[in-house]
Write a protein that holds these residues in place. Structure first.
Motif, mmCIF file in Angstrom:
data_model
loop_
_atom_site.group_PDB
_atom_site.id
_atom_site.type_symbol
_atom_site.label_atom_id
_atom_site.label_comp_id
_atom_site.label_asym_id
_atom_site.label_seq_id
_atom_site.Cartn_x
_atom_site.Cartn_y
_atom_site.Cartn_z
ATOM 1 N N TYR A 107 0.848 -1.199 0.000
ATOM 2 C CA TYR A 107 0.000 0.000 0.000
ATOM 3 C C TYR A 107 0.875 1.237 0.000
ATOM 4 O O TYR A 107 1.925 1.270 0.647
ATOM 5 N N ALA A 108 0.419 2.258 -0.719
ATOM 6 C CA ALA A 108 1.076 3.567 -0.659
ATOM 7 C C ALA A 108 0.047 4.630 -0.989
ATOM 8 O O ALA A 108 -0.918 4.380 -1.712
ATOM 9 N N GLU A 109 0.261 5.827 -0.414
ATOM 10 C CA GLU A 109 -0.655 6.932 -0.693
ATOM 11 C C GLU A 109 0.106 8.236 -0.633
ATOM 12 O O GLU A 109 1.193 8.319 -0.056
ATOM 13 N N VAL A 110 -0.465 9.264 -1.273
ATOM 14 C CA VAL A 110 0.108 10.596 -1.166
ATOM 15 C C VAL A 110 -1.039 11.601 -1.221
ATOM 16 O O VAL A 110 -2.069 11.351 -1.854
ATOM 17 N N ILE A 111 -0.854 12.705 -0.519
ATOM 18 C CA ILE A 111 -1.903 13.725 -0.474
ATOM 19 C C ILE A 111 -1.870 14.573 -1.745
ATOM 20 O O ILE A 111 -0.866 14.585 -2.460
ATOM 21 N N ASN A 112 -2.959 15.264 -2.002
ATOM 22 C CA ASN A 112 -3.056 16.153 -3.169
ATOM 23 C C ASN A 112 -2.121 17.349 -3.034
ATOM 24 O O ASN A 112 -1.565 17.605 -1.972
ATOM 25 N N SER A 113 -1.999 18.104 -4.119
ATOM 26 C CA SER A 113 -1.058 19.234 -4.121
ATOM 27 C C SER A 113 -1.711 20.527 -3.639
ATOM 28 O O SER A 113 -1.150 21.600 -3.824
ATOM 29 N N GLY A 114 -2.907 20.414 -3.032
ATOM 30 C CA GLY A 114 -3.515 21.611 -2.473
ATOM 31 C C GLY A 114 -4.976 21.802 -2.834
ATOM 32 O O GLY A 114 -5.619 22.742 -2.368
ATOM 33 N N LYS A 115 -5.528 20.900 -3.613
ATOM 34 C CA LYS A 115 -6.911 21.111 -4.065
ATOM 35 C C LYS A 115 -7.919 20.943 -2.931
ATOM 36 O O LYS A 115 -9.025 21.461 -3.005
ATOM 37 N N SER A 116 -7.556 20.202 -1.883
ATOM 38 C CA SER A 116 -8.411 20.137 -0.700
ATOM 39 C C SER A 116 -7.524 20.029 0.530
ATOM 40 O O SER A 116 -6.368 19.601 0.445
ATOM 41 N N VAL A 396 2.654 5.163 -6.997
ATOM 42 C CA VAL A 396 2.231 6.467 -6.493
ATOM 43 C C VAL A 396 3.221 7.550 -6.916
ATOM 44 O O VAL A 396 2.841 8.626 -7.400
ATOM 45 N N LEU A 397 4.519 7.259 -6.768
ATOM 46 C CA LEU A 397 5.550 8.233 -7.156
ATOM 47 C C LEU A 397 5.478 8.538 -8.649
ATOM 48 O O LEU A 397 5.614 9.689 -9.074
ATOM 49 N N GLY A 398 5.239 7.492 -9.432
ATOM 50 C CA GLY A 398 5.165 7.673 -10.886
ATOM 51 C C GLY A 398 3.997 8.536 -11.303
ATOM 52 O O GLY A 398 4.050 9.213 -12.338
ATOM 53 N N ALA A 399 2.938 8.534 -10.505
ATOM 54 C CA ALA A 399 1.772 9.358 -10.837
ATOM 55 C C ALA A 399 1.914 10.771 -10.256
ATOM 56 O O ALA A 399 1.414 11.730 -10.835
ATOM 57 N N ARG A 400 2.600 10.880 -9.119
ATOM 58 C CA ARG A 400 2.786 12.191 -8.483
ATOM 59 C C ARG A 400 3.818 13.028 -9.225
ATOM 60 O O ARG A 400 3.615 14.201 -9.479
ATOM 61 N N GLY A 401 4.943 12.373 -9.589
ATOM 62 C CA GLY A 401 6.044 13.097 -10.215
ATOM 63 C C GLY A 401 6.900 13.818 -9.193
ATOM 64 O O GLY A 401 6.813 13.532 -7.989
ATOM 65 N N THR A 402 7.709 14.766 -9.662
ATOM 66 C CA THR A 402 8.598 15.519 -8.783
ATOM 67 C C THR A 402 8.357 17.008 -8.991
ATOM 68 O O THR A 402 7.956 17.428 -10.069
ATOM 69 N N PRO A 403 8.599 17.802 -7.925
ATOM 70 C CA PRO A 403 8.328 19.236 -8.055
ATOM 71 C C PRO A 403 9.343 19.900 -8.987
ATOM 72 O O PRO A 403 10.549 19.782 -8.763
ATOM 73 N N ARG A 404 8.846 20.534 -10.018
ATOM 74 C CA ARG A 404 9.717 21.156 -11.025
ATOM 75 C C ARG A 404 8.868 22.108 -11.851
ATOM 76 O O ARG A 404 7.708 21.824 -12.132
ATOM 77 N N ASP A 405 9.452 23.219 -12.277
ATOM 78 C CA ASP A 405 8.753 24.183 -13.141
ATOM 79 C C ASP A 405 7.385 24.552 -12.561
ATOM 80 O O ASP A 405 6.363 24.446 -13.240
ATOM 81 N N GLY A 407 5.329 23.079 -10.500
ATOM 82 C CA GLY A 407 4.285 22.050 -10.505
ATOM 83 C C GLY A 407 4.931 20.687 -10.294
ATOM 84 O O GLY A 407 6.146 20.568 -10.178
ATOM 85 N N TRP A 408 4.081 19.673 -10.186
ATOM 86 C CA TRP A 408 4.589 18.315 -10.069
ATOM 87 C C TRP A 408 4.656 17.744 -11.480
ATOM 88 O O TRP A 408 3.648 17.689 -12.185
ATOM 89 N N ARG A 409 5.865 17.305 -11.862
ATOM 90 C CA ARG A 409 6.085 16.902 -13.248
ATOM 91 C C ARG A 409 6.539 15.439 -13.345
ATOM 92 O O ARG A 409 7.286 14.945 -12.514
ATOM 93 N N LEU A 410 6.100 14.792 -14.388
ATOM 94 C CA LEU A 410 6.540 13.434 -14.690
ATOM 95 C C LEU A 410 7.843 13.507 -15.486
ATOM 96 O O LEU A 410 8.200 14.573 -16.002
ATOM 97 N N PRO A 411 8.557 12.391 -15.609
ATOM 98 C CA PRO A 411 9.821 12.412 -16.364
ATOM 99 C C PRO A 411 9.652 12.958 -17.788
ATOM 100 O O PRO A 411 10.547 13.594 -18.320
ATOM 101 N N ASN A 412 8.489 12.735 -18.405
ATOM 102 C CA ASN A 412 8.270 13.246 -19.768
ATOM 103 C C ASN A 412 7.854 14.717 -19.762
ATOM 104 O O ASN A 412 7.429 15.254 -20.780
ATOM 105 N N ASN A 413 7.964 15.340 -18.574
ATOM 106 C CA ASN A 413 7.655 16.759 -18.384
ATOM 107 C C ASN A 413 6.146 17.080 -18.393
ATOM 108 O O ASN A 413 5.761 18.229 -18.263
ATOM 109 N N LYS A 414 5.307 16.080 -18.589
ATOM 110 C CA LYS A 414 3.877 16.326 -18.442
ATOM 111 C C LYS A 414 3.559 16.528 -16.968
ATOM 112 O O LYS A 414 4.338 16.130 -16.081
ATOM 113 N N LEU A 415 2.388 17.114 -16.699
ATOM 114 C CA LEU A 415 1.991 17.331 -15.313
ATOM 115 C C LEU A 415 1.663 16.001 -14.622
ATOM 116 O O LEU A 415 0.961 15.155 -15.187
#
Lengths: 435, 435
Positions: A107-116, A396-405, A407-415
């Motif tokens: 199991y793994a989880e992560v909170i939203n980036s601020g929407k709630s 979860v990490l793959g869907a969250r991405g990393t903080p960059r530009d 916003g949270w970005r995926l390796p392909n630079n998409k959000l």
């Protein structure tokens, strides 16, 4: 929710509908039956005040409605604060030092980036015990005579009894939420995805936009489908057509490819009604100028211009934006239940059932999940029980991405996903599995 | 019916919804478009007086309602009498000397063994011409602004326009039958299975209990599903639930595995409602003693204890047995349309689309049809255009059986079909095919 399913299955088994349960899990020699439930629940849009649908009888409604994370995360007050931090978005998993989830479920989880304010996903995972009794009351046994189409009694399988018990558990849960909202100010609603294992079969019940897939030897087996204004268009339109009073004179049950303009009255326009999957032309009439019951596409699809998920629990007080028209009559609390027979296939430790909330699936395809399953599990020994948690974290990490530009970005630079993200990975043939 | 589909497709093409048609069939160099329709139509139970749904404008309603066989059989008065002979049950096919059906399509039929005076199946097969125009009226082109879910115009594919045209053709045909029944004493109804070929795609539309399958390189691809009280249970129950007045106080929308007895009031019994696929228990109440809207299994399944097929055309006056309650509100005239893209696969002369009325499928499985396809076609040269008629005849004969032991018997001594049987075999890559 888990308690509702537990209660329904217990009721079923004790009433003789199913054969007496046998111990199945080598992990759990004391269990007389093993129906676990692992429901990630995500709030529906619009955001709900109370995302949790769990119903532990020992807790009051007020306690339930307050913010918490899954018990199995064993979060300290400090840990809870970190889990609640929208800036860091730390991935949470059960501690390595604690008791593992049944069958080494990850199991793994992560909170939203601020929407709630809080993480509105909720999860639990348990082995529950139901006692089998041999007494049978009310169960139909003898065929009756009468009309020709009643010449024999319809066969009711054990499987269809479990499915019915789960379906009713969803309905009862929804009714319970309707009762408890009075006086407790519990608003909002959520979708629910529940997995029950019983007597060699896995039952996956889904009401909403979470998703479950089995990845088996690299092959993807869908175990649920999402319920949205798009996938439920015909059900919603049929309801609006049969009960026009539910549209309140504000909506039309017809769908158009775009908003009809008043100046187009009398012109021909493409449309679809409740019976059609294709498009045809009609002459625009006055009623067609109303707002369509169903409109938009993909994540922007809305029913009554308000809600993007059309099945789930709660939302009893939800109204159309800037209107008093109730939305609940169009929402269904019934899940679709799919059954997977574990005994029909020799599963290996890399075969898994992956459950995720919409935060995962918004940015991750089934194929990408399957690729991650392959990549992560192959990096661990087959009998390492921590591999499924590692896989859940990777997803979860793959869907969250990393903080960059900004916003949270995926390796392909998409959000990446700015939503809450929760993932269960249930091994089908791993260490400590049922088989 | 064919004329309805032809008219709908012509309307569609001429209104610019689809691209201008190109000539496709090498057999028919003069065609500007080639949407053929091959609808075997079988009457629904209870038997209809007029099985034909064809609507050639040159004939009067009275002429249409009188008994006839497909024009392409070219039956003489003597031939018509032989085709109408319940004792001999001679298999009918287009004459070898006549003009072949388009693309060497095979056809065979046989009358029932006495259950109704005439063969109530009906069929036609035609190449029709529609002229493409480039003028566009009323077609939505520009995206409009407004609510966020309307940010762009929904894409409408050419395929979905053809599907919509076919769906509406079924509905219009049903409405036409409703109008014509007044004053013409045309009773009864029928199911309909229609195949349209247009611009590289095959559209199969089914409303009723006929069936279409593609047999491709030995593989079976279902191209339709049957609509019966069993397969449509939830739609019917939902309608009875939302519009209880349609049940007239005589029926309950709930399903039970057997008829509930008055003495069981207050006891627990298994049931299913409109939302459930599984079974659960409820306490029997007074309303549950009513006759169930849907009951029985397989060929004995009935809606309102009367009818065994729940989609099709006509039956506007049908009432519940020994009651005045109308059945038509529960019947749907909308087909399910499946699309098969001929260009996605390199078809060989042994790949065929098989259409059959319920007389075929009552005693023949999909696999048995596929085996017959293989057996018969391999006995003929690939370019022999008579092979598809031979195959249709073999399928009809295989379902009819031979007269033995006071009945029509199959080689395994089981009863053959005593119903009317009609079969089309449409080659997908044979001589004179579209590709």
């Amino acid at each position: 929710m888990l308690n509702r399913v537990r209660s329904a299955v217990a009721h079923l088994v004790s009433s003789g509908g199913a054969p007496p349960p046998r111990p199945k899990s080598p992990d759990l020699p004391n269990s007389t039956s093993a129906p676990p439930a692992a429901p990630p629940q995500a709030p529906r849009s619009p955001p709900a005040r109370a995302g949790s649908g769990s119903a532990a009888p020992a807790r009051t409604v007020e306690a339930r409605a307050s913010f918490c994370r899954p018990t199995f995360l064993q979060l300290s007050p400090g840990g809870l604060r970190r889990a609640d931090d929208h800036a860091g978005r730390a991935v949470q998993s059960p501690p390595d030092t604690g008791r593992r989830l049944p069958w080494s479920t990850g199991y793994a989880e992560v909170i939203n980036s601020g929407k709630s304010r809080h993480n509105e996903d909720q999860a639990c995972c348990e082995v529950v015990y139901v006692e089998g009794r041999r007494s049978v009351s009310g169960a139909p046994r003898e065929p009756s005579r009468g009309q020709s189409c009643w010449s024999s009694q319809k066969e009711v399988t054990h499987e269809s009894l479990v499915v019915g018990a789960i379906e009713n558990a969803f309905q009862f849960m929804d009714e319970q939420m309707a009762r408890e909202r009075h006086g407790h100010q519990v608003e909002g609603g959520c979708c629910a995805l529940v997995v029950v294992y019983l007597l060699g079969k896995v039952y996956v019940a889904n009401a909403g936009d979470s998703r479950a897939i089995i990845v088996r030897n690299g092959e993807i087996i869908p175990m649920s489908r999402e319920f949205t204004p798009e996938t439920e268009r015909q059900r919603l339109q049929m309801l609006g057509f049969l009960k026009p009073e539910l549209l309140g004179g504000e909506f039309t049950h017809l769908e158009f490819p775009r908003r009809v303009q008043p100046k187009e009255l009398g012109q021909r326009m493409l449309y679809r009604d409740q019976n059609m999957t294709g498009w045809a032309y009609k002459k625009i009439e006055l009623e067609d100028l109303r707002f369509p019951l169903v409109c938009g596409e993909g994540k922007k699809a809305r029913m009554m211009a308000t809600i993007g998920v059309t099945r789930g629990l709660g939302d009893h007080n939800l109204r159309v934006c800037s209107s008093t028209l109730p939305i609940k009559p169009f929402l269904s609390s019934f899940p679709e239940v799919r059954v997977y027979d574990l005994t029909q296939y020799e599963h290996c430790p890399d075969d898994v059932l992956v459950l995720g909330t919409d935060g995962l699936w918004d940015v991750t395809s089934d194929c990408e999940v399957a690729a991650t399953v392959d990549r992560v599990l192959s990096a661990y020994e087959p009998n390492d029980p921590s591999r499924y948690t590692a896989l859940a974290q990777a997803l979860v990490l793959g869907a969250r991405g990393t903080p960059r530009d900004r916003g949270w970005r995926l390796p392909n630079n998409k959000l990446g996903s700015g939503d809450d993200i929760s993932v269960f990975v249930i091994p089908l043939g791993g260490p400590g599995s049922y088989s």
